[in-house]
Design a protein around this motif. Structure first.
Motif, PDB file in Angstrom:
ATOM      1  N   ALA A 181      22.058  -8.289  -3.124  1.00 61.99           N
ATOM      2  CA  ALA A 181      22.880  -7.426  -3.977  1.00 61.99           C
ATOM      3  C   ALA A 181      24.210  -8.078  -4.352  1.00 61.99           C
ATOM      4  N   HIS A 182      24.502  -9.254  -3.798  1.00 62.28           N
ATOM      5  CA  HIS A 182      25.752  -9.980  -4.071  1.00 62.28           C
ATOM      6  C   HIS A 182      26.981  -9.141  -3.729  1.00 62.28           C
ATOM      7  N   ILE A 183      26.946  -8.527  -2.552  1.00 59.94           N
ATOM      8  CA  ILE A 183      28.106  -7.744  -2.119  1.00 59.94           C
ATOM      9  C   ILE A 183      28.487  -8.123  -0.694  1.00 59.94           C
ATOM     10  N   GLU A 184      29.708  -7.809  -0.352  1.00 57.51           N
ATOM     11  CA  GLU A 184      30.198  -7.939   1.017  1.00 57.51           C
ATOM     12  C   GLU A 184      30.279  -6.525   1.581  1.00 57.51           C
ATOM     13  N   PHE A 185      29.707  -6.316   2.753  1.00 53.87           N
ATOM     14  CA  PHE A 185      29.779  -5.002   3.374  1.00 53.87           C
ATOM     15  C   PHE A 185      31.186  -4.737   3.889  1.00 53.87           C
ATOM     16  N   ALA A 186      31.574  -3.495   3.824  1.00 50.64           N
ATOM     17  CA  ALA A 186      32.896  -3.098   4.307  1.00 50.64           C
ATOM     18  C   ALA A 186      32.924  -3.147   5.835  1.00 50.64           C
ATOM     19  N   ALA A 187      34.121  -3.258   6.379  1.00 44.27           N
ATOM     20  CA  ALA A 187      34.287  -3.336   7.833  1.00 44.27           C
ATOM     21  C   ALA A 187      33.830  -2.055   8.512  1.00 44.27           C
ATOM     22  N   TYR A 188      33.975  -0.898   7.833  1.00 45.58           N
ATOM     23  CA  TYR A 188      33.553   0.357   8.453  1.00 45.58           C
ATOM     24  C   TYR A 188      32.037   0.437   8.608  1.00 45.58           C
ATOM     25  N   ILE A 189      31.303  -0.445   7.946  1.00 45.44           N
ATOM     26  CA  ILE A 189      29.853  -0.520   8.128  1.00 45.44           C
ATOM     27  C   ILE A 189      29.498  -1.628   9.121  1.00 45.44           C
ATOM     28  N   LEU A 190      30.126  -2.787   8.966  1.00 46.31           N
ATOM     29  CA  LEU A 190      29.755  -3.940   9.802  1.00 46.31           C
ATOM     30  C   LEU A 190      30.139  -3.776  11.265  1.00 46.31           C
ATOM     31  N   ILE A 191      31.303  -3.224  11.537  1.00 46.50           N
ATOM     32  CA  ILE A 191      31.748  -3.120  12.933  1.00 46.50           C
ATOM     33  C   ILE A 191      30.830  -2.200  13.742  1.00 46.50           C
ATOM     34  N   PRO A 192      30.532  -0.976  13.276  1.00 45.84           N
ATOM     35  CA  PRO A 192      29.587  -0.161  14.056  1.00 45.84           C
ATOM     36  C   PRO A 192      28.186  -0.764  14.109  1.00 45.84           C
ATOM     37  N   ILE A 199      27.305  -4.035  14.117  1.00 41.74           N
ATOM     38  CA  ILE A 199      27.269  -5.128  15.098  1.00 41.74           C
ATOM     39  C   ILE A 199      27.400  -4.575  16.514  1.00 41.74           C
ATOM     40  N   PHE A 200      28.249  -3.571  16.689  1.00 40.75           N
ATOM     41  CA  PHE A 200      28.392  -2.913  17.987  1.00 40.75           C
ATOM     42  C   PHE A 200      27.038  -2.380  18.456  1.00 40.75           C
ATOM     43  N   GLY A 201      26.315  -1.719  17.562  1.00 38.87           N
ATOM     44  CA  GLY A 201      25.009  -1.167  17.915  1.00 38.87           C
ATOM     45  C   GLY A 201      23.944  -2.226  18.103  1.00 38.87           C
ATOM     46  N   VAL A 202      23.987  -3.273  17.296  1.00 36.52           N
ATOM     47  CA  VAL A 202      22.977  -4.332  17.381  1.00 36.52           C
ATOM     48  C   VAL A 202      23.011  -5.008  18.750  1.00 36.52           C
ATOM     49  N   ILE A 203      24.179  -5.230  19.268  1.00 31.36           N
ATOM     50  CA  ILE A 203      24.295  -5.926  20.551  1.00 31.36           C
ATOM     51  C   ILE A 203      24.200  -4.968  21.730  1.00 31.36           C
ATOM     52  N   LEU A 204      24.841  -3.833  21.634  1.00 28.18           N
ATOM     53  CA  LEU A 204      24.954  -2.976  22.813  1.00 28.18           C
ATOM     54  C   LEU A 204      23.826  -1.962  22.953  1.00 28.18           C
ATOM     55  N   ASN A 205      23.081  -1.688  21.899  1.00 24.51           N
ATOM     56  CA  ASN A 205      21.939  -0.778  22.032  1.00 24.51           C
ATOM     57  C   ASN A 205      20.864  -1.362  22.952  1.00 24.51           C
ATOM     58  N   LEU A 226      25.052   2.787  15.483  1.00 18.43           N
ATOM     59  CA  LEU A 226      23.969   2.143  14.745  1.00 18.43           C
ATOM     60  C   LEU A 226      23.386   3.089  13.687  1.00 18.43           C
ATOM     61  N   LEU A 227      23.218   4.347  14.049  1.00 17.62           N
ATOM     62  CA  LEU A 227      22.721   5.340  13.084  1.00 17.62           C
ATOM     63  C   LEU A 227      23.693   5.509  11.927  1.00 17.62           C
ATOM     64  N   PHE A 228      24.990   5.593  12.233  1.00 10.81           N
ATOM     65  CA  PHE A 228      25.993   5.713  11.170  1.00 10.81           C
ATOM     66  C   PHE A 228      25.928   4.530  10.218  1.00 10.81           C
ATOM     67  N   ALA A 229      25.845   3.323  10.763  1.00  9.31           N
ATOM     68  CA  ALA A 229      25.823   2.126   9.924  1.00  9.31           C
ATOM     69  C   ALA A 229      24.581   2.087   9.043  1.00  9.31           C
ATOM     70  N   ILE A 255      24.503   2.209   4.952  1.00  6.67           N
ATOM     71  CA  ILE A 255      23.810   1.189   4.159  1.00  6.67           C
ATOM     72  C   ILE A 255      22.772   1.845   3.247  1.00  6.67           C
ATOM     73  N   ALA A 256      22.057   2.817   3.782  1.00  9.17           N
ATOM     74  CA  ALA A 256      21.047   3.509   2.974  1.00  9.17           C
ATOM     75  C   ALA A 256      21.688   4.244   1.804  1.00  9.17           C
ATOM     76  N   PHE A 257      22.808   4.911   2.044  1.00 13.37           N
ATOM     77  CA  PHE A 257      23.462   5.648   0.964  1.00 13.37           C
ATOM     78  C   PHE A 257      24.071   4.724  -0.075  1.00 13.37           C
ATOM     79  N   LEU A 258      24.410   3.505   0.317  1.00 16.07           N
ATOM     80  CA  LEU A 258      24.935   2.539  -0.641  1.00 16.07           C
ATOM     81  C   LEU A 258      23.849   1.979  -1.560  1.00 16.07           C
ATOM     82  N   PHE A 259      22.640   1.801  -1.038  1.00 16.74           N
ATOM     83  CA  PHE A 259      21.629   1.077  -1.794  1.00 16.74           C
ATOM     84  C   PHE A 259      20.471   1.914  -2.313  1.00 16.74           C
ATOM     85  N   LEU A 260      20.184   3.023  -1.694  1.00 13.43           N
ATOM     86  CA  LEU A 260      19.043   3.809  -2.148  1.00 13.43           C
ATOM     87  C   LEU A 260      19.378   4.562  -3.432  1.00 13.43           C
ATOM     88  N   PRO A 261      18.395   4.721  -4.304  1.00 11.91           N
ATOM     89  CA  PRO A 261      18.609   5.559  -5.485  1.00 11.91           C
ATOM     90  C   PRO A 261      18.838   7.013  -5.060  1.00 11.91           C
TER      91      PRO A 261
END
Length: 171
Positions: free
Chosen positions: A68-79, A81-87, A119-122, A126-132
């Motif tokens: 999509a040629h975008i950079e994700f915002a920090a409010y998406i990436l931080i939660p 990454i937190f969930g990806v590692i700690l879940n 992780l659910l929030f993130a 992401i879904a609300f940003l990209f889904l129609p």
């Protein structure tokens, strides 16, 4: 910033690979010293696979941003990454006997309360940003119907338990 996703995906993947060593030692060597550390083999196996799955999900999110040629915002990436590692770390902690006391118990309870929610929030962001729009509405409907179903089940179970308590009190 999206490159950070690939770094954490690689970290998660390598951690999953590192967990294959105690997993193999417990599975193939019945008198392994790892059995004292990891008392729950099934949870260790689940953590091992979940680290791989989370690495795949982080790489998938990177590909979404790349395509999509975008950079994700920090409010998406931080939660995220937190969930990806700690879940998966929750499962790893459950594989040990150390979660029953001390500061590891406190960390474990904090992770159980925050990591899946972040992780659910993130993923929802992401879904609300990209889904129609129509897919977003369908997703919200599924979440709402699932929530109603869970609440109905919990209410029915609670009423059955209260009836069971009253019957045993009469006897």
């Amino acid at each position: 910033m999206n490159k950070v996703l690939l770094q954490w995906a690689l970290f998660s993947f390598m951690f999953g690979l590192a967990l294959s060593l105690p997993l193999a030692a417990i599975h193939y060597q019945k008198n392994s010293s790892f059995k004292g550390i990891f008392t729950n083999y099934r949870k260790l196996k689940s953590a091992h696979l979940d680290y791989f799955m989370q690495a795949l999900s982080a790489a998938f999110v990177y590909l979404i941003g790349f395509a999509a040629h975008i950079e994700f915002a920090a409010y998406i990436l931080i939660p995220f990454i937190f969930g990806v590692i700690l879940n998966p770390t929750i499962l790893l902690l459950e594989a040990t006997p150390y979660i029953r006391s001390g500061w590891i118990r406190f960390i474990y309870r904090c992770l159980r309360a925050t990591s899946p929610a972040s992780l659910l929030f993130a993923w929802l962001a992401i879904a609300f940003l990209f889904l129609p729009t129509y897919m977003t509405i369908i997703l919200l409907a599924v979440i709402l119907i699932s929530g109603i179903g869970i609440l109905t089940f919990l209410i029915k179970r609670r009423s059955r338990n209260e009836v069971g308590v009253k019957i045993t009190e009469i006897e």
